[in-house]
Design an enzyme around this catalytic site. Structure first.
Site, short mmCIF file in Angstrom:
data_model
loop_
_atom_site.label_atom_id
_atom_site.label_comp_id
_atom_site.label_asym_id
_atom_site.label_seq_id
_atom_site.Cartn_x
_atom_site.Cartn_y
_atom_site.Cartn_z
N SER A 182 42.38 23.30 33.41
CA SER A 182 42.75 21.93 33.48
C SER A 182 41.63 21.13 33.21
CB SER A 182 43.75 21.59 34.62
OG SER A 182 43.30 21.34 35.83
N HIS A 210 49.23 23.97 31.83
CA HIS A 210 48.12 23.55 30.75
C HIS A 210 49.29 24.18 30.03
CE1 HIS A 210 46.71 20.35 32.36
NE2 HIS A 210 46.84 20.37 33.68
N LYS A 241 54.00 18.31 32.78
CA LYS A 241 53.15 17.53 31.43
C LYS A 241 53.78 17.91 30.51
CE LYS A 241 49.53 19.93 34.38
NZ LYS A 241 50.02 19.38 36.39
#
Length: 395
Positions: A182, A210, A241
């Site tokens: 990340s 991610h 996210k």
């Protein structure tokens, strides 16, 4: 001397070293432009990759769920907290990830805590073999388990194999790694990891927080990106996210997921995710299942921004992802950049400093989204050129 004076002293030391984090307050919905501390600014540091956090269909789904199911789940999943919405989301996530089953947790952090502490426990004949730069939630999940761990060097498959050889006689060997790192945007070499896991009879657990909504077919993640669904045992994901909501999950074989339902502590001992959040996540998955338009827009924006910054001379490291670390190296300079971007250019982009990243690797981490326009991103490029020259960082 007061008993809490040391706290004041340590806070002052953080400020002097450029390590004090200024926490700003959002006063609007997530989006490309937001209101922060009363000021309209261009948002360049959100994980809202696809712009779904304020998507009309997702908001409508949440509102409808409140009217139909209320606000709270009311109990843990194993007592009276499992609603049909929870089951529907787990089924949709499993199908989306091309896995047999999935288990829903309250957050991605809780998913790693619950799964890792259940899969390996203190006293087991086993070991975690963990990537050097793994996320804090993986580290804490291993700590909660009480089981031993060994660390292999970042992206170093020779070191991973060395650690596997040293522990080849253990009954349980769990290789655990972020899929996308990340802070740097680099990718784990999952194909090589899968080969080693098969060779040494190890479980492979990938944190895809991610990767989802970004990599793979319609954003199915890093395992789909490498077409390794039958080689990776567990995929952990987050709904906070790219999906734009809140929650986490683990997907994998049916029996293994059932085991996590019996032993995952956050699943057993914390109330189930709330109905509006679950319904919103269902809507997000459905949007991605219908079209890859947002994923393509995200990557188009990513290439535009990163090419522009590299052309100016900025070092973006080894990113292969929309995560865009603009390396400034010096902690105080990174804090100055963040403050001046906000004060002088109306750009919201937080500095990333120690302990989130090692000393001497401070950066501004930019995150383009599918919701940004090319004009937004060109404005960012122009601001970094102007500020870089004003500070003397760009010659």
């Amino acid at each position: 001397m007061g008993k809490l004076d040391w706290i004041r002293e340590e806070l002052q030391e953080l400020k002097e070293k450029g390590l004090y984090v200024t926490i700003r307050k959002l006063e609007s919905a997530q989006g490309p432009w937001v209101i922060v501390d009363g000021k309209k600014v261009l948002n360049m540091c959100s994980n809202n990759y696809l712009g779904l956090a304020a998507h009309p269909k997702i908001k409508e789904a949440a509102i409808r769920a409140i009217l139909d199911y209320g606000v709270g789940a009311g109990a843990v999943r194993t007592i009276a907290g499992t609603m049909e919405l929870h089951v529907e989301l787990e089924e949709k996530l499993a199908k989306f990830k091309k896995r047999e089953a999935a288990i829903l947790f309250q957050s991605g952090y809780n998913a790693n805590l619950g799964a890792l502490s259940a899969l390996l426990k203190k006293g087991d004949d086993g070991v975690f073999i963990s990537e050097e730069l793994n996320h804090a939630s993986i580290i804490d999940g291993m700590r909660l388990s009480g089981a031993p761990k060994v660390i292999y060097k970042h992206l170093d498959m020779e070191d991973l194999e060395k650690k596997l050889k040293e522990n080849k006689d253990k009954k349980k060997k769990i290789i655990v790694s972020d899929g996308v790192f990340s802070m740097d945007g680099d990718l784990a070499p999952v194909p090589e990891m899968a080969e080693l896991a098969e060779q040494y009879d190890a479980i492979l657990y990938i944190d895809d927080a991610h990767g989802e909504g970004v990599l793979g077919d319609s954003g199915r993640g890093i395992v789909d990106h490498f077409k390794l669904h039958d080689k990776v045992d567990f995929e952990m994901g987050t709904l906070s996210k790219a999906f734009g909501v809140i929650g986490g999950y683990v997907a994998g074989p049916e029996e293994a997921i059932e085991y996590l339902r019996q032993r995952g502590r956050p699943f057993l001992f914390s109330s189930a995710p709330n109905p509006p959040d679950v319904a919103a996540a269902i809507a997000a998955v459905e949007i991605l299942q219908r079209s890859d338009e947002l994923v393509k827009k995200l990557w188009d924006n990513t290439h535009f921004l990163q090419n522009g910054l590299r052309d100016l001379g900025y070092d973006l490291g080894n990113t292969k992802h929309p995560i865009t670390p603009v390396m400034l190296y010096d902690e105080k300079l990174a804090q100055e950049f963040s403050k001046r971007l906000y004060d002088e250019y109306n750009i919201f982009a937080q500095a990333i400093v120690y302990p989130t990243v090692p000393l001497g690797t401070a950066r501004i981490r930019l995150e383009p989204s599918a919701a940004h326009s090319k004009e937004d991103l060109q404005y960012v490029i122009d601001a970094f050129e102007d500020l870089g020259r004003k500070t003397g960082f760009l010659k």
